[in-house]
Design a protein around this motif. Structure first.
Motif, PDB file in Angstrom:
ATOM      1  N   THR A 225       0.773  -2.135   0.079  1.00 51.21           N
ATOM      2  CA  THR A 225      -0.105   0.008  -0.228  1.00 51.21           C
ATOM      3  C   THR A 225       0.888   1.214  -0.159  1.00 51.21           C
ATOM      4  O   THR A 225       1.773   1.208  -0.036  1.00 51.21           O
ATOM      5  N   THR A 226       0.162   2.384   0.293  1.00 51.83           N
ATOM      6  CA  THR A 226       0.858   3.358   0.945  1.00 51.83           C
ATOM      7  C   THR A 226       0.745   4.564   1.712  1.00 51.83           C
ATOM      8  O   THR A 226      -0.336   3.199   2.407  1.00 51.83           O
ATOM      9  N   LEU A 227       1.003   5.072   2.237  1.00 50.48           N
ATOM     10  CA  LEU A 227       1.117   5.301   3.412  1.00 50.48           C
ATOM     11  C   LEU A 227      -0.070   6.495   3.427  1.00 50.48           C
ATOM     12  O   LEU A 227      -0.581   6.726   4.724  1.00 50.48           O
ATOM     13  N   GLY A 228      -0.403   6.817   2.635  1.00 47.34           N
ATOM     14  CA  GLY A 228      -1.531   7.680   2.430  1.00 47.34           C
ATOM     15  C   GLY A 228      -2.844   6.671   2.654  1.00 47.34           C
ATOM     16  O   GLY A 228      -3.872   7.310   3.134  1.00 47.34           O
ATOM     17  N   ARG A 229      -2.717   5.298   1.743  1.00 52.32           N
ATOM     18  CA  ARG A 229      -3.577   4.678   1.836  1.00 52.32           C
ATOM     19  C   ARG A 229      -3.459   3.546   2.955  1.00 52.32           C
ATOM     20  O   ARG A 229      -4.481   2.525   3.185  1.00 52.32           O
ATOM     21  N   MET A 230      -2.498   2.934   3.667  1.00 53.03           N
ATOM     22  CA  MET A 230      -2.644   2.490   4.818  1.00 53.03           C
ATOM     23  C   MET A 230      -3.532   1.546   4.884  1.00 53.03           C
ATOM     24  O   MET A 230      -4.139   0.888   5.543  1.00 53.03           O
ATOM     25  N   ALA A 231      -3.933   3.080   6.440  1.00 52.56           N
ATOM     26  CA  ALA A 231      -5.223   2.422   7.048  1.00 52.56           C
ATOM     27  C   ALA A 231      -6.408   2.248   6.316  1.00 52.56           C
ATOM     28  O   ALA A 231      -7.112   1.369   7.208  1.00 52.56           O
ATOM     29  N   ALA A 232      -6.544   2.461   5.794  1.00 55.49           N
ATOM     30  CA  ALA A 232      -8.015   2.567   4.886  1.00 55.49           C
ATOM     31  C   ALA A 232      -7.637   0.777   4.663  1.00 55.49           C
ATOM     32  O   ALA A 232      -8.701   0.059   4.339  1.00 55.49           O
ATOM     33  N   ASP A 233      -6.721   0.893   4.029  1.00 57.19           N
ATOM     34  CA  ASP A 233      -6.419  -0.211   3.381  1.00 57.19           C
ATOM     35  C   ASP A 233      -6.095  -1.694   4.360  1.00 57.19           C
ATOM     36  O   ASP A 233      -6.780  -3.074   3.792  1.00 57.19           O
ATOM     37  N   ILE A 234      -6.106  -1.143   5.508  1.00 59.17           N
ATOM     38  CA  ILE A 234      -5.791  -2.512   6.495  1.00 59.17           C
ATOM     39  C   ILE A 234      -7.195  -2.280   6.911  1.00 59.17           C
ATOM     40  O   ILE A 234      -7.540  -3.727   7.082  1.00 59.17           O
ATOM     41  N   ALA A 235      -7.821  -1.821   7.167  1.00 53.68           N
ATOM     42  CA  ALA A 235      -9.685  -1.959   7.145  1.00 53.68           C
ATOM     43  C   ALA A 235     -10.633  -2.803   6.376  1.00 53.68           C
ATOM     44  O   ALA A 235     -10.384  -3.336   6.475  1.00 53.68           O
ATOM     45  N   ALA A 236     -10.036  -2.237   4.926  1.00 51.92           N
ATOM     46  CA  ALA A 236     -10.570  -3.258   4.370  1.00 51.92           C
ATOM     47  C   ALA A 236     -11.009  -4.510   3.839  1.00 51.92           C
ATOM     48  O   ALA A 236     -10.906  -5.145   4.035  1.00 51.92           O
ATOM     49  N   SER A 237      -9.194  -5.300   4.212  1.00 53.40           N
ATOM     50  CA  SER A 237      -8.646  -6.147   4.054  1.00 53.40           C
ATOM     51  C   SER A 237      -8.955  -6.819   4.994  1.00 53.40           C
ATOM     52  O   SER A 237      -8.956  -8.405   5.249  1.00 53.40           O
TER      53      SER A 237
END
Ligand code: SAH
Length: 283
Positions: A225-237
């Motif tokens: 992921t990227t720093l900007g997307r990491m939190a949202a990507d973790i939640a979605a994963s």
């Protein structure tokens, strides 16, 4: 049992009654145990192990009593004191005690505190280092923690303090600016706060990041992921801890070094992810 694997001849230390050995079990894969760890597992009367120690590793100590000392939530400092004193008691009973901890016992594992309590109670100790998740776990994801073209330093950070909150005592701007690669333990739950602190301190939103969950085990999962997307990507994963967060361009090396994917038949995605244009010359 693993009778077929015998330790090479040598002067292997003896775990004597009344001693406590604090030993790293590595990040998960039993193959990442050290020979000293195997030697200890074979001699222990009691193995006190953490949540992150894989069951398969305990099979190396069938003769020993296995005591689970995992901590989940609750009041870690009070429970920590209980564990340390339990070690003292077992040693005083004349047991050969093996305190087995995930990764390396002295890396974010409170091994130092346990060792200190033992010494304060005159219990003799030995320390057996292990492979820490922030190094070996990333290696299993094909991410080198240092790479000549990326970083001259790496910072290991904990995303939790004793209270379970993001450590407010951390100087995030200094951490953000201090090294090109950051390896964050216990950061998954607070990924949103951690990433926004790093971005506020000047790290780029597009900076490559990886989240490596249950590294080196059969359940290993890697989120790129990227720093900007990491939190949202973790939640979605839906991925769960334990996880190591890695921030920095060395994550790109996974495109060429995802050796587990390659063992599964995948082709490398990019032979030159850092854009050097040719293989590095030996120097
Ligand atoms: N002493 C350990 C770290 C203990 S702190 C070591 O040296 O590795 C616990 C944290 O370690 C977890 O929250 C997670 O961030 C990390 N960790 C340990 N094992 C891991 C694994 N197999 N995969 C991913 N992260 C792991």
């Amino acid at each position: 049992m693993n009778d077929s694997l015998s330790l090479p001849n040598g002067d292997w230390p003896e775990l004597l009654p009344g001693w406590v050995w604090l030993c790293g079990a590595g990040p998960g894969d039993p193959g990442l145990l050290t020979l000293h760890a195997i030697n200890a597992l074979r001699q222990a009367d009691v193995v006190i192990y953490d949540a992150l120690v894989q069951e398969a590793i305990l099979e190396w100590a069938p003769q020993a009593k296995h005591i689970y000392a995992g901590k989940r939530g609750g009041k870690p400092s009070a429970i920590q004191r209980d564990i340390s004193l339990r070690l003292v008691d077992l040693a005083r009973e004349g047991k050969r005690v093996l305190r087995l901890k995930g990764g390396d016992p002295f890396v974010f594992g409170r091994g130092g505190e346990e060792a200190q309590t033992l010494v304060q109670h005159n219990v003799p100790i030995r320390i057996i280092p292990g492979i820490s998740a922030g190094i070996g776990g990333l290696a299993y994801a094909g991410i080198p923690v240092t790479h000549r073209d990326v970083n001259q330093s790496v910072t290991f950070v904990t995303g939790h303090d004793q209270s379970g909150e993001t450590p407010s005592s951390l100087n995030w701007p200094a951490i953000a600016q201090g090294s090109q690669v950051l390896v964050i333990y216990m950061g998954m739950k607070h990924a949103e706060q951690i990433t926004s602190e790093l971005i506020k301190a000047g790290r780029g939103v597009e900076e490559p990041c990886a989240v490596v969950c249950s590294a080196t085990t059969g359940d290993q999962k890697v989120l790129e992921t990227t720093l900007g997307r990491m939190a949202a990507d973790i939640a979605a994963s839906g991925y769960e801890p334990p996880a190591i967060l890695c921030v920095g361009r060395s994550v790109l090396m996974r495109q060429v070094l995802d050796w587990q994917g390659m063992m599964g038949g995948q082709a490398p995605r990019n032979l030159d992810p850092l854009g050097r244009g040719r293989p590095a010359e030996a120097s």
